[in-house]
Design a protein around this motif. Sequence first.
Motif, short mmCIF file in Angstrom:
data_model
loop_
_atom_site.label_atom_id
_atom_site.label_comp_id
_atom_site.label_asym_id
_atom_site.label_seq_id
_atom_site.Cartn_x
_atom_site.Cartn_y
_atom_site.Cartn_z
N GLY A 1 8.49 22.36 10.13
CA GLY A 1 9.21 23.50 10.62
C GLY A 1 11.25 23.02 11.49
O GLY A 1 11.87 23.38 11.37
N HIS A 2 10.60 22.02 12.44
CA HIS A 2 11.96 21.43 13.21
C HIS A 2 12.16 21.47 12.47
O HIS A 2 13.78 20.60 12.30
CB HIS A 2 11.42 20.41 13.61
N TYR A 3 12.04 19.56 11.11
CA TYR A 3 13.41 19.95 9.91
C TYR A 3 14.52 20.98 9.40
O TYR A 3 15.38 20.32 9.51
CB TYR A 3 12.49 19.01 9.15
N LEU A 4 13.48 22.07 9.88
CA LEU A 4 14.04 23.49 9.09
C LEU A 4 14.68 23.90 10.31
O LEU A 4 16.19 25.09 9.86
CB LEU A 4 13.00 24.37 8.40
N SER A 5 14.22 24.15 11.58
CA SER A 5 14.95 25.17 11.85
C SER A 5 15.92 24.30 13.41
O SER A 5 16.89 24.56 14.10
CB SER A 5 13.98 25.66 13.40
N GLN A 6 15.75 22.66 13.28
CA GLN A 6 16.80 22.15 14.08
C GLN A 6 17.05 21.22 13.50
O GLN A 6 16.93 19.62 13.49
CB GLN A 6 15.75 21.90 15.28
N GLU B 1 0.98 -0.63 0.34
CA GLU B 1 0.20 -0.02 0.01
C GLU B 1 1.05 0.91 -0.61
O GLU B 1 1.93 1.25 0.62
CB GLU B 1 -0.82 0.04 1.62
N THR B 2 0.34 2.34 -0.89
CA THR B 2 1.38 3.55 -0.80
C THR B 2 -0.09 4.59 -0.60
O THR B 2 -1.07 4.70 -0.71
CB THR B 2 1.42 3.54 -1.92
N ALA B 3 0.39 5.54 0.31
CA ALA B 3 -0.13 6.64 0.77
C ALA B 3 0.77 7.97 0.82
O ALA B 3 1.70 8.27 0.92
CB ALA B 3 -0.35 6.86 2.36
N ARG B 4 -0.30 8.96 -0.10
CA ARG B 4 0.72 10.55 -0.32
C ARG B 4 0.70 11.36 0.11
O ARG B 4 -1.61 11.99 -0.73
CB ARG B 4 0.58 10.59 -2.08
N LYS B 5 0.68 12.37 1.06
CA LYS B 5 -0.14 12.77 1.38
C LYS B 5 1.02 14.59 1.86
O LYS B 5 1.43 14.69 1.60
CB LYS B 5 -0.77 13.08 2.55
N PRO B 6 0.45 16.08 1.89
CA PRO B 6 1.51 16.94 2.18
C PRO B 6 1.92 17.15 3.60
O PRO B 6 1.63 16.30 4.57
CB PRO B 6 0.50 18.10 2.55
N PHE B 7 3.15 17.28 3.76
CA PHE B 7 4.02 17.44 4.90
C PHE B 7 4.13 19.30 5.76
O PHE B 7 4.86 19.38 6.70
CB PHE B 7 5.33 16.26 4.55
N GLY B 8 4.18 19.35 4.62
CA GLY B 8 4.50 21.45 5.33
C GLY B 8 4.86 22.43 3.64
O GLY B 8 5.09 21.76 2.64
N MET B 9 4.35 23.58 4.37
CA MET B 9 5.53 24.43 3.15
C MET B 9 6.80 24.91 3.57
O MET B 9 6.78 25.34 4.28
CB MET B 9 3.80 25.55 2.92
N LEU B 10 7.18 24.76 2.04
CA LEU B 10 8.78 25.84 2.52
C LEU B 10 9.09 27.72 2.35
O LEU B 10 7.89 27.23 2.23
CB LEU B 10 9.43 25.53 1.56
N PRO B 11 9.67 28.48 3.37
CA PRO B 11 9.76 29.75 3.30
C PRO B 11 9.16 29.74 1.55
O PRO B 11 8.60 30.84 1.20
CB PRO B 11 10.98 29.94 4.01
N ASP B 12 10.31 29.39 0.52
CA ASP B 12 10.00 29.69 -0.76
C ASP B 12 8.48 29.17 -1.86
O ASP B 12 8.45 29.69 -3.01
CB ASP B 12 10.99 29.23 -1.56
N GLY B 13 7.56 28.98 -0.49
CA GLY B 13 6.74 28.11 -1.34
C GLY B 13 6.42 26.94 -2.12
O GLY B 13 5.83 25.85 -2.26
N GLY B 14 7.57 25.83 -1.74
CA GLY B 14 7.46 24.48 -1.85
C GLY B 14 7.09 23.96 -1.55
O GLY B 14 6.59 24.18 0.17
N ALA B 15 6.16 22.61 -1.28
CA ALA B 15 5.16 21.69 -0.94
C ALA B 15 5.98 20.95 -1.08
O ALA B 15 6.80 20.42 -1.47
CB ALA B 15 3.50 21.50 -1.70
N VAL B 16 6.22 19.99 0.13
CA VAL B 16 6.73 19.39 0.88
C VAL B 16 5.51 18.06 0.69
O VAL B 16 5.01 18.61 1.16
CB VAL B 16 7.69 18.87 2.45
N GLU B 17 6.34 16.34 0.45
CA GLU B 17 5.28 15.84 1.06
C GLU B 17 5.67 14.59 1.78
O GLU B 17 7.00 14.33 1.61
CB GLU B 17 4.73 14.89 -0.47
N ALA B 18 4.94 13.44 1.67
CA ALA B 18 5.04 12.61 2.58
C ALA B 18 4.53 11.41 2.01
O ALA B 18 3.46 11.57 1.48
CB ALA B 18 4.32 12.79 3.98
N ILE B 19 5.79 10.49 1.34
CA ILE B 19 4.78 9.25 0.70
C ILE B 19 5.26 7.97 2.11
O ILE B 19 5.79 7.99 2.38
CB ILE B 19 5.66 9.08 -0.07
N THR B 20 4.37 7.77 2.21
CA THR B 20 4.31 6.28 3.34
C THR B 20 4.08 4.69 2.62
O THR B 20 2.69 4.46 1.42
CB THR B 20 3.32 6.29 3.81
#
Length: 379
Positions: free
Chosen positions: A89-94, A29-48
């Motif tokens: 946010g934590h991936y970016l800040s820490q 099985e595969t699931a795909r969903k948003p994970f957040g937005m970067l400061p430049d507007g880029g969309a980060v996805e999570a694929i499980t």
Amino acid sequence: MAGNPSRLSVAAAVTVACLLAGAHAASAETARKPFGMLPDGGAVEAITLKNHKGVSATVITYGASLQALTTPDRKGKGADIALGYADLGHYLSQPQYFGATVGRFANRIARGQYSIDGAAFQAPVNNGVNSLHGGTKGFDKVNWSVVRVTDTSVELEYVSPDGDMGYPGQMTVDATYSLNENNELSIVYTAKTTKTTIVNITNHAYWNLAGEGSERPVYDQRLTLLADAYLPTDAGAIPTGEVRKVAGTVFDFRKPTPIGARVRDASDTQIVYGRGYDHNWVASRTRAPKPRLMAVVEDPVSGRKLELLSDQPGIQFYSGNFLDGTSSGKSGHIYREGDAFVLEPQIFPDTPNQPAFGSALLHPGETYSNTLIYRFSAK
């Protein structure tokens, strides 16, 4: 070592990936969903990716990172054993390289300096006086593109421009994660360049087989490294050039040994330099024709077992010495020293400056590859 890779080696890596991805494809099985937005507007996805054996792997496009890996213990109870953050946010800040793809050159280059055909190059210095994991903005700090998602795999791509972090050539890098019904997660990295350059790409997953939110550190988990030598370093973690036998030293993990048994043994200067283990073991002097077993870790309490296979000549073992309590993980657990271990198959650190280690060169028309296979079980 990375220069002049054979067409057979690359084909073998692709074949392995296809076999892993294709096994029992209909039941995954595969699931795909948003994970957040970067400061430049880029969309980060999570694929499980999930199989029917209770194993799942979540990959985020930021850093082409393994964000979570759930696998059952001997009683069938699942736990996430990969350190990481719950939000972007934590991936970016820490940033901590949690599960990240690291490159262009994983590990360290002395003073960030190297030469190709007599031309000098300078990578950013971000680890004392040395360059670590590609510099200040390596592959771990960029958002990769999703090329393809299937029932069993996700393929990501990043195009690193010519001159990126001081490295010549436009490099197109591919990372393909695949999960099968044999509880094997594979990662296949490939890269091509428009100019002669250097390359060393690997994954920086932090593991705790008790669970990333467990109060138990990894010190009682038993490690086996299938290598009879390692690379001593100077105080800055740059290899001295010596290839030293592990026999009779605290670096001998040829038999299952608790990670913490000798991690604080100050009688060995190498342990003092690294505040524990942060060294490269020598599995072979050249790249293997296909992935072979390099490391095994077993947790006597949960029964979980991790086997790592790769085709690389070296494997960096890091005992989590610099986890300092400043990062809180997905479960709200504060990560401290000894809460995880890292195993990174790769070519040897500082290879561009140490010809005896081989070659890190990649020429136009060639394909670099590194295949990692994580096999999970419980007993």
